[in-house]
Design a protein around this motif. Structure first.
Motif, short mmCIF file in Angstrom:
data_model
loop_
_atom_site.label_atom_id
_atom_site.label_comp_id
_atom_site.label_asym_id
_atom_site.label_seq_id
_atom_site.Cartn_x
_atom_site.Cartn_y
_atom_site.Cartn_z
N VAL A 100 9.30 7.64 -4.86
CA VAL A 100 8.32 7.69 -5.95
C VAL A 100 9.03 8.07 -7.24
O VAL A 100 10.12 8.63 -7.22
CB VAL A 100 7.16 8.67 -5.67
N PHE A 102 5.98 3.47 -7.49
CA PHE A 102 6.83 3.51 -6.30
C PHE A 102 8.10 2.78 -6.68
O PHE A 102 8.05 1.74 -7.35
CB PHE A 102 6.17 2.81 -5.11
N ALA A 123 3.10 0.56 -0.13
CA ALA A 123 2.80 1.05 -1.49
C ALA A 123 1.31 0.95 -1.78
O ALA A 123 0.71 1.89 -2.32
CB ALA A 123 3.60 0.25 -2.52
#
Length: 171
Positions: free
Chosen positions: A64, A87, A115
């Protein structure tokens, strides 16, 4: 044709030493940093392996991060915070012995579905990546990634809402 396993998280016992995607920088990163980064919770690497030999056919790494609002297209900057959560698809590589078998595509689908699933829980603008060259850039474009117009690193991003619209949230 090799029988491949479903994607799963890298394990300490996986043999990373024999992995060769044809790009020494990515081989070295995988061998030296993938497991360590996982241990210290910096990123997660997911692998697809040959079911018979256990050889790693390919890997993808997610973590992240954020990008600054100013790197987004002007139309996406309005009413957004200064730092936009994303992400990071940091690495995606396929061993030369498994290239052309759909491993990269499978890993990309896994990463994008992951994601989208996580974004439903915590919120996130998109998936960002830093392609190494124009061939890799074209591969990412096939999945909806677009170049960030104001980023000197030529990063690419695909918005979560576009992934959802294209069916990446389906089970």
């Amino acid at each position: 044709m090799a029988r491949l396993t479903p994607p799963r998280q890298l394990e300490e016992t996986d043999d990373c030493a024999g992995f060769d995607c044809g790009r020494e920088s990515m081989n070295q990163w995988f061998r030296r940093h993938a497991w360590r980064n996982q241990q210290i919770d910096v990123s997660r690497s997911t692998v697809i392996r040959d079911a018979e030999t256990g050889m790693i056919a390919g890997y993808v790494t997610l973590s992240v991060g954020h990008i600054e609002r100013e790197y987004l297209p002007k139309s996406s900057q309005r009413n957004r915070p200064e730092n936009i959560p994303i992400f990071l698809l940091g690495q995606l590589a396929v061993d030369t012995r498994f290239q052309g078998m759909g491993v990269g595509r499978s890993l990309m689908f896994y990463a994008l579905k992951t994601a989208v699933g996580m974004a439903k829980e915590i919120g996130c603008y998109g998936v960002l990546t830093h392609p190494l060259d124009d061939d890799v850039r074209r591969f990412y474009q096939n999945f909806g990634f677009e170049q960030l117009p104001h980023d000197p690193r030529r990063s690419m991003i695909v918005r979560i809402k576009d992934l959802v619209r294209n069916g990446f949230d389906a089970d």
